[in-house]
Design a protein around this motif. Structure first.
Motif, PDB file in Angstrom:
ATOM      1  N   ARG A  22       0.828  -1.207   0.000  1.00  0.00           N
ATOM      2  CA  ARG A  22       0.000   0.000   0.000  1.00  0.00           C
ATOM      3  C   ARG A  22       0.862   1.257   0.000  1.00  0.00           C
ATOM      4  O   ARG A  22       0.610   2.205  -0.746  1.00  0.00           O
ATOM      5  N   VAL A  23       1.899   1.278   0.830  1.00  0.00           N
ATOM      6  CA  VAL A  23       2.763   2.453   0.933  1.00  0.00           C
ATOM      7  C   VAL A  23       3.539   2.672  -0.363  1.00  0.00           C
ATOM      8  O   VAL A  23       3.621   3.796  -0.860  1.00  0.00           O
ATOM      9  N   ARG A  24       4.092   1.596  -0.926  1.00  0.00           N
ATOM     10  CA  ARG A  24       4.905   1.738  -2.136  1.00  0.00           C
ATOM     11  C   ARG A  24       4.081   2.114  -3.355  1.00  0.00           C
ATOM     12  O   ARG A  24       4.548   2.856  -4.208  1.00  0.00           O
ATOM     13  N   LEU A  25       2.870   1.608  -3.464  1.00  0.00           N
ATOM     14  CA  LEU A  25       2.079   1.852  -4.664  1.00  0.00           C
ATOM     15  C   LEU A  25       1.004   2.914  -4.467  1.00  0.00           C
ATOM     16  O   LEU A  25       0.420   3.372  -5.440  1.00  0.00           O
ATOM     17  N   GLY A  26       0.732   3.300  -3.249  1.00  0.00           N
ATOM     18  CA  GLY A  26      -0.353   4.231  -2.975  1.00  0.00           C
ATOM     19  C   GLY A  26      -0.158   5.609  -3.553  1.00  0.00           C
ATOM     20  O   GLY A  26      -1.122   6.282  -3.900  1.00  0.00           O
ATOM     21  N   GLY A  27       1.066   6.084  -3.706  1.00  0.00           N
ATOM     22  CA  GLY A  27       1.301   7.432  -4.188  1.00  0.00           C
ATOM     23  C   GLY A  27       1.803   7.505  -5.612  1.00  0.00           C
ATOM     24  O   GLY A  27       2.179   8.568  -6.083  1.00  0.00           O
ATOM     25  N   THR A  28       1.801   6.390  -6.345  1.00  0.00           N
ATOM     26  CA  THR A  28       2.338   6.402  -7.700  1.00  0.00           C
ATOM     27  C   THR A  28       1.236   6.489  -8.728  1.00  0.00           C
ATOM     28  O   THR A  28       0.056   6.291  -8.442  1.00  0.00           O
ATOM     29  N   VAL A  29       1.633   6.782  -9.955  1.00  0.00           N
ATOM     30  CA  VAL A  29       0.697   6.850 -11.065  1.00  0.00           C
ATOM     31  C   VAL A  29       0.199   5.443 -11.359  1.00  0.00           C
ATOM     32  O   VAL A  29       0.988   4.524 -11.490  1.00  0.00           O
ATOM     33  N   VAL A  30      -1.108   5.283 -11.444  1.00  0.00           N
ATOM     34  CA  VAL A  30      -1.640   3.932 -11.596  1.00  0.00           C
ATOM     35  C   VAL A  30      -2.398   3.699 -12.890  1.00  0.00           C
ATOM     36  O   VAL A  30      -2.809   2.593 -13.156  1.00  0.00           O
ATOM     37  N   ASP A  31      -2.560   4.722 -13.708  1.00  0.00           N
ATOM     38  CA  ASP A  31      -3.367   4.523 -14.906  1.00  0.00           C
ATOM     39  C   ASP A  31      -2.541   4.194 -16.139  1.00  0.00           C
ATOM     40  O   ASP A  31      -3.058   4.125 -17.238  1.00  0.00           O
ATOM     41  N   GLY A  32      -1.255   3.989 -15.967  1.00  0.00           N
ATOM     42  CA  GLY A  32      -0.414   3.652 -17.103  1.00  0.00           C
ATOM     43  C   GLY A  32       0.257   4.875 -17.701  1.00  0.00           C
ATOM     44  O   GLY A  32       1.197   4.745 -18.464  1.00  0.00           O
ATOM     45  N   THR A  33      -0.204   6.079 -17.391  1.00  0.00           N
ATOM     46  CA  THR A  33       0.454   7.264 -17.904  1.00  0.00           C
ATOM     47  C   THR A  33       1.701   7.533 -17.087  1.00  0.00           C
ATOM     48  O   THR A  33       1.825   7.113 -15.953  1.00  0.00           O
ATOM     49  N   GLY A  34       2.645   8.190 -17.674  1.00  0.00           N
ATOM     50  CA  GLY A  34       3.885   8.458 -16.968  1.00  0.00           C
ATOM     51  C   GLY A  34       4.881   7.321 -17.106  1.00  0.00           C
ATOM     52  O   GLY A  34       5.981   7.398 -16.614  1.00  0.00           O
ATOM     53  N   GLY A  36       6.974   4.722 -19.813  1.00  0.00           N
ATOM     54  CA  GLY A  36       7.398   4.635 -21.196  1.00  0.00           C
ATOM     55  C   GLY A  36       6.672   3.509 -21.901  1.00  0.00           C
ATOM     56  O   GLY A  36       5.949   2.730 -21.287  1.00  0.00           O
ATOM     57  N   ALA A  37       6.903   3.427 -23.186  1.00  0.00           N
ATOM     58  CA  ALA A  37       6.288   2.347 -23.954  1.00  0.00           C
ATOM     59  C   ALA A  37       6.717   1.007 -23.382  1.00  0.00           C
ATOM     60  O   ALA A  37       7.869   0.804 -23.037  1.00  0.00           O
ATOM     61  N   GLY A  38       5.795   0.110 -23.270  1.00  0.00           N
ATOM     62  CA  GLY A  38       6.105  -1.219 -22.769  1.00  0.00           C
ATOM     63  C   GLY A  38       6.106  -1.331 -21.260  1.00  0.00           C
ATOM     64  O   GLY A  38       6.327  -2.401 -20.723  1.00  0.00           O
ATOM     65  N   ARG A  39       5.885  -0.258 -20.546  1.00  0.00           N
ATOM     66  CA  ARG A  39       5.823  -0.294 -19.087  1.00  0.00           C
ATOM     67  C   ARG A  39       4.368  -0.440 -18.691  1.00  0.00           C
ATOM     68  O   ARG A  39       3.488   0.215 -19.240  1.00  0.00           O
ATOM     69  N   HIS A  40       4.092  -1.284 -17.730  1.00  0.00           N
ATOM     70  CA  HIS A  40       2.724  -1.564 -17.331  1.00  0.00           C
ATOM     71  C   HIS A  40       2.336  -0.749 -16.107  1.00  0.00           C
ATOM     72  O   HIS A  40       3.111  -0.608 -15.183  1.00  0.00           O
ATOM     73  N   GLY A  41       1.130  -0.221 -16.128  1.00  0.00           N
ATOM     74  CA  GLY A  41       0.559   0.384 -14.936  1.00  0.00           C
ATOM     75  C   GLY A  41      -0.246  -0.675 -14.210  1.00  0.00           C
ATOM     76  O   GLY A  41      -0.167  -1.866 -14.499  1.00  0.00           O
ATOM     77  N   TYR A  42      -1.043  -0.285 -13.257  1.00  0.00           N
ATOM     78  CA  TYR A  42      -1.913  -1.217 -12.560  1.00  0.00           C
ATOM     79  C   TYR A  42      -3.147  -0.449 -12.141  1.00  0.00           C
ATOM     80  O   TYR A  42      -3.166   0.773 -12.114  1.00  0.00           O
ATOM     81  N   SER A  43      -4.156  -1.150 -11.829  1.00  0.00           N
ATOM     82  CA  SER A  43      -5.424  -0.552 -11.473  1.00  0.00           C
ATOM     83  C   SER A  43      -5.416  -0.083 -10.021  1.00  0.00           C
ATOM     84  O   SER A  43      -5.009  -0.821  -9.124  1.00  0.00           O
ATOM     85  N   ALA A  44      -5.888   1.144  -9.803  1.00  0.00           N
ATOM     86  CA  ALA A  44      -6.019   1.648  -8.436  1.00  0.00           C
ATOM     87  C   ALA A  44      -7.032   0.811  -7.666  1.00  0.00           C
ATOM     88  O   ALA A  44      -6.889   0.594  -6.459  1.00  0.00           O
TER      89      ALA A  44
END
Length: 140
Positions: A22-34, A36-44
């Motif tokens: 929760r702490v590591r992922l709670g403040g990061t961009v989660v919609d895939g924006t930000g 680069g190409a080929g990098r995966h986001g995750y669903s909030a």
């Protein structure tokens, strides 16, 4: 070896994995924006479900351990397996992409990159396997 000591220790480690995720992922961009190409986001929503299932499972498991109720332990065990599966889905964002414009994977350090996530979530699967053994063999 005292089964209950190992079980309580792994329970505490499970709580740490839920909290750190929760702490590591709670403040990061989660919609895939930000990314680069080929990098995966995750669903909030997936992160919220991971946290919610983790807290509920942890509370139920502690009650099962404190009271010795196998019925509660089996319900909590289902929660542990669901939590491990969701954690592995969150971990999948580190899988490499072979796209033409994909970025190289960043170097890993203890607090960033995939190392801590792999350690926590693969360790969680091993711990849940242990919890399953303890529950089925009535060693609560």
């Amino acid at each position: 070896m005292e089964w209950s000591n190992v079980t309580w220790f792994l329970t505490a480690l499970g709580a740490v994995v839920v909290l750190l995720t929760r702490v590591r992922l709670g403040g990061t961009v989660v919609d895939g924006t930000g990314h680069g190409a080929g990098r995966h986001g995750y669903s909030a929503a997936l992160l919220r479900v991971h946290t919610l299932v983790g807290v509920i499972t942890l509370l139920g498991w502690i009650v099962a351990l404190a009271t010795g109720q196998r019925e509660i332990a089996f319900v909590a065990l289902a929660g542990w397996w669901l939590l491990a599966l969701i954690g592995l889905l969150l971990l999948a964002r580190w899988l490499p992409s072979g796209g033409k414009h994909s970025e190289d994977t960043q170097g890993d350090s203890w607090g960033s990159g995939a190392g801590l996530s792999v350690l926590g979530h693969v360790g969680m699967v091993v711990g849940v396997g242990y919890f399953t053994f303890v529950t089925i063999t009535d060693r609560l």
